[in-house]
Design a protein around this motif. Structure first.
Motif, PDB file in Angstrom:
ATOM      1  N   LYS A   1      -8.436 -12.585  -2.887  1.00 40.52           N
ATOM      2  CA  LYS A   1      -9.382 -11.823  -3.066  1.00 40.52           C
ATOM      3  C   LYS A   1     -10.117 -11.139  -3.904  1.00 40.52           C
ATOM      4  O   LYS A   1     -11.354 -11.282  -3.716  1.00 40.52           O
ATOM      5  CB  LYS A   1      -8.211 -10.705  -2.761  1.00 40.52           C
TER       6      LYS A   1
ATOM      7  N   GLU B   1       0.875  -1.051   0.229  1.00 42.57           N
ATOM      8  CA  GLU B   1      -0.455   0.229  -0.254  1.00 42.57           C
ATOM      9  C   GLU B   1       0.900   1.417   0.031  1.00 42.57           C
ATOM     10  O   GLU B   1       0.334   2.297  -0.456  1.00 42.57           O
ATOM     11  CB  GLU B   1      -1.047   0.079   1.577  1.00 42.57           C
TER      12      GLU B   1
ATOM     13  N   ASN C   1      -1.022  -7.293  -4.097  1.00 39.24           N
ATOM     14  CA  ASN C   1      -1.292  -5.987  -5.216  1.00 39.24           C
ATOM     15  C   ASN C   1      -0.093  -5.165  -5.412  1.00 39.24           C
ATOM     16  O   ASN C   1       0.967  -5.333  -5.547  1.00 39.24           O
ATOM     17  CB  ASN C   1      -2.524  -5.636  -4.683  1.00 39.24           C
TER      18      ASN C   1
ATOM     19  N   ASP D   1      -5.968  -3.859  -5.538  1.00 42.76           N
ATOM     20  CA  ASP D   1      -5.815  -5.154  -4.454  1.00 42.76           C
ATOM     21  C   ASP D   1      -6.179  -5.646  -4.353  1.00 42.76           C
ATOM     22  O   ASP D   1      -6.353  -6.360  -3.264  1.00 42.76           O
ATOM     23  CB  ASP D   1      -6.457  -3.910  -3.217  1.00 42.76           C
TER      24      ASP D   1
ATOM     25  N   TRP E   1      -2.125   0.801  -5.974  1.00 43.31           N
ATOM     26  CA  TRP E   1      -2.394  -0.663  -6.615  1.00 43.31           C
ATOM     27  C   TRP E   1      -3.378   0.052  -8.173  1.00 43.31           C
ATOM     28  O   TRP E   1      -3.326  -0.656  -8.984  1.00 43.31           O
ATOM     29  CB  TRP E   1      -4.374   0.059  -6.268  1.00 43.31           C
TER      30      TRP E   1
ATOM     31  N   THR F   1      -5.422  -9.168  -3.899  1.00 46.83           N
ATOM     32  CA  THR F   1      -3.977  -9.991  -3.697  1.00 46.83           C
ATOM     33  C   THR F   1      -4.282 -11.455  -3.756  1.00 46.83           C
ATOM     34  O   THR F   1      -5.490 -12.004  -3.577  1.00 46.83           O
ATOM     35  CB  THR F   1      -3.273  -9.550  -2.125  1.00 46.83           C
TER      36      THR F   1
HETATM   37 CA    CA Z   1      -3.239  -5.198  -0.290  1.00 43.64          CA
END
Ligand code: CA
Length: 725
Positions: free
Chosen positions: A375, A220, A303, A348, A307, A350
């Motif tokens: 995810k 992030e 990720n 994002d 992003w 992942t």
């Molecule tokens: Ca993440």
């Protein structure tokens, strides 16, 4: 001070929720009988036998829990059946152990020869007598509080590894430490990351063939992902594999990944933004699984950094090896195969989620497969020998892609899902259809038990994106579109947040049964030979369901939300079920309760057995009142304060200050009363030992006051939970 109308309307959108979102056995001795169990607790035995061979044969020692996922296959299935569907109603608390913190409890304990090893927030390790809970030792790595700011999702730790009389733990500040399992004394410690970069370790190390494997997080913020292998005896680096290409203008890394990054990955990246913004991401922050049958190591990658692929890679390219499952040679780190689940990730999504290794009979043939529910909302059955997907189907509604094309293995994306020209409301957001909370697989029922969730997210490009080192750099807008203020609309948003236990048939690729939980962010699962599935919930209960049909058979009030997965073990005549309780992790920090803070006791390890009669001490919640602040701020100052809060504070202290109680509700902070006390914390960092660093390099004194004004203005909303909620 401004009234509630305007302030309530300026609702941050960190999770993008809007009104619309209602919406080979190479260890040849695996058959060794565990006859030496009689000498349980004997140190010579532990040192001689607890090695790859013993762990590879862990399924033959169901009374132990030797490795993170129970066995190398990480099925989180216990063959113990003393506790079963017929008598689980007699399950009661045997003992409990209090941790020293409110922060999230994500640890899966280990149980080796009568000792439980459980980790806690701030990377602490506790060794407890598994029958009585009495403390044998504790280890505090003394992580500097300031390191907490680099953790996207709370200062959690998901567990330790045990091998050759040592306990291994990764720390938030990037160290890998080997402890003497008997005494807790450090044997070696090595720094696995560049301390100048915002890396953290929250995942559990894994050990095989004399090597400890560890990854890290930080995508992030902007980092370059990798996994490392260290010699279990000495702590010396054995190999490292980077998941994204390095700067072509610099020499190669001299790592195991050099060749494959050049041959395959480099051409899938464009421009230099990913290099300038930290390294592209793809962190190996959770799943690292050793396959004892094929002698392969699987890792799941995270990720992209940022992003948004438009910003990261000129809006094109698969960006290998983001959001992928990779197989590596455990001895050398050499690349074997990969499967990218989300090519060119921009959401994002992942693929770091936990993996289950199993053998399934598919069309009459036994196939060695890897089961994965990342995810992005698809459940994948992947051939472990080739890395090719055998099947992939949605386990929750996922509108970013229509299906997976099984000829190419690639998703058929929904037009517009990449939000390049307009926002896209995705039914699956960055919190994931399934996050790190571990799933389990029962070879008896053939079902996978997934702690699934639906958390919609409105993706839109951050038009004003500026890379800020050390801060979240997503390239996705998090602060526009205020949420509605009406109770009916808020209720609709609550209803849009769903958690569910899904029993998934991986052969037929369809749901067998489900239990709706209401709220998301529930615990991982444990399946047992007693035809039971155990799961702790966000609603502060621990429950048992019948594994074949989902009928609830037992529940226990835990006083704390449970987010992690349980384990089973046996001592003497008794089977035990153990689970850590304590809310935290990414979601409760960013998207807390609409109903105000939910006070809870410190985290605990809860251990159950049949006819257990221990009671938890009564918990009387105390809610501090909001601090009344004398002062006045202009509307423009308050708007500035809101914007600053969204950028710098909301990730830990909650959208619109709706703190769930994991971290302090800032509206109740006595420091709010005066500019001096507030500035001492926010600018000078007097509380950095507890994780609250000073922001003097990011905020001016004037901005700090704007923040104080915004927080003070929010104090008008009730702090206490409403009656009956
Ligand atoms: Ca993440």
């Amino acid at each position: 001070m401004r009234g509630t109308g305007k302030t309530a309307a300026t609702f941050g959108r960190l999770l993008g929720i809007t009104a619309v979102s209602l919406l080979p056995l190479w260890g040849c001795d695996a058959d060794r009988e565990p006859d030496a169990r009689d000498s349980a607790g004997d140190r010579a035995f532990a040192e001689a036998a607890t090695d790859t061979t013993r762990i590879a044969g862990a399924g033959k020692e169901p009374d132990q829990w030797l490795t993170h996922g129970g066995t190398y296959h990480e099925q989180r299935f216990s063959r113990l059946d003393q506790i079963n569907e017929g008598n689980v109603s007699r399950l009661g608390l045997a003992w409990y152990f209090d941790f020293d913190t409110h922060r999230g409890q994500e640890s899966t304990p280990l149980m080796v020869d009568g000792t439980l090893y459980v980790t806690s927030a701030w990377s602490k390790v506790f060794a407890l007598d598994a029958a009585t809970g009495s403390e044998l030792w504790r280890f505090d790595p003394e992580v500097p509080g300031a390191a907490g700011i680099n953790a996207c999702c709370d200062v959690v730790n998901r567990g330790a590894a045990f091998y050759d009389g040592k306990v291994f733990v990764g720390t938030i500040d990037g160290r890998l430490i080997a402890l003497d399992a008997e005494t807790g004394e450090p044997i070696w410690s090595t720094l696995t990351v560049d301390p100048e970069k915002p890396y953290t370790i929250t995942g559990a190390p894994r050990v095989a063939k004399g090597r400890v494997f560890i990854g890290n997080g930080g995508a992030e913020y902007g980092v370059r992902g990798y996994v490392s292998a260290y010699d279990a005896d000495s702590g010396a680096l054995s190999w490292r594999f980077y998941t994204t290409p390095g700067d072509p203008q610099l020499p190669p890394d001299g790592a195991a990944s050099d060749q494959v990054l050049t041959d395959i990955a480099a051409a899938t990246w464009h421009g230099r933004a990913y290099l300038d913004y930290g390294g592209g991401g793809g962190t190996v922050w959770d799943a690292i699984v050793y396959d004892p049958e094929l002698d392969q190591l699987y890792i799941g990658t995270g990720n992209g950094s940022p992003w948004n692929r438009v910003i990261r890679s000129e809006g094109r390219g698969d960006n290998l090896f983001l959001s992928s499952v990779l197989a590596l040679d455990p001895d050398s780190g050499e690349y074997l195969w990969h499967y990218q689940e989300t090519p060119g990730d921009t959401w994002d999504y992942t693929a770091a989620q936990q993996m289950v290794l199993a053998t399934l009979k598919l069309e009459g043939v036994d196939r060695q497969v890897l089961l994965h529910a990342p995810k992005n909302g698809f459940f994948y059955v992947i051939d472990r020998q080739t890395g090719r997907p055998i099947s992939a189907e949605k386990f929750v509604p996922a509108n970013w892609a229509e299906r997976i094309d099984m000829d190419t293995g690639r998703p058929v994306e929904t037009p517009g899902a990449r939000f390049e020209t307009a926002p896209f409301l995705s039914t699956v957001g960055g919190a994931g259809a399934h996050n790190w909370q571990p799933m389990s697989f029962s070879p008896l029922t053939g079902l996978v038990y997934i702690p699934a969730q639906q958390i919609a997210f409105l993706y839109s490009r951050d038009e004003k994106f500026v890379y800020r080192p050390g801060e979240w750099n997503l390239g996705v807008n998090l602060t526009q579109d205020p949420l509605p203020t009406g109770e009916a609309e808020r209720q609709a948003i609550r209803d849009g947040l769903q958690g569910r236990l899904i029993a998934w048939d991986p052969v037929r690729q369809r749901e067998a049964w489900r239990v709706e939980h209401g709220a998301p962010w529930n615990g991982g699962t444990l399946a047992t030979a007693g035809n039971l599935v155990f799961q702790g919930l966000a609603d502060r209960t621990f429950r048992a369901y019948r594994a074949d049909d989902g009928a609830e058979r037992w529940s226990f009030e835990t006083q704390n939300a449970i987010i992690t997965g349980p384990i089973a073990y046996a001592i003497g005549e008794d089977q035990y079920i153990a689970v850590a309780a304590g809310n935290g992790g990414g979601l409760p920090l960013t998207l807390p309760s609409f109903d105000g803070p939910q006070p809870a006791p410190n985290g605990r390890l809860l251990v159950f057995k049949l006819d257990g009669r221990t009671r938890l001490p009564p918990f009387e919640p105390t809610v501090r009142p909001a601090v009344a602040v004398a002062g006045s701020w202009s509307d423009s100052d308050l708007d500035q304060g809101f914007q600053l809060f969204g950028r710098h504070c909301a990730a830990c202290h909650g959208i619109e200050l709706l703190s769930a109680g994991v971290l302090p509700d800032l509206r109740t902070s006595p420091a709010l009363a005066t500019a001096d006390q507030w500035g001492a914390i926010v600018l000078k960092g007097v509380l950095k030992g507890r994780g609250m660093i000073g922001f003097a390099d990011r905020l001016s004194a004037e901005q700090t006051e704007q923040l104080r004004g915004y927080v003070a203005s929010q104090a008008i909303r009730p702090v206490a939970p409403e009656p009956g909620t």
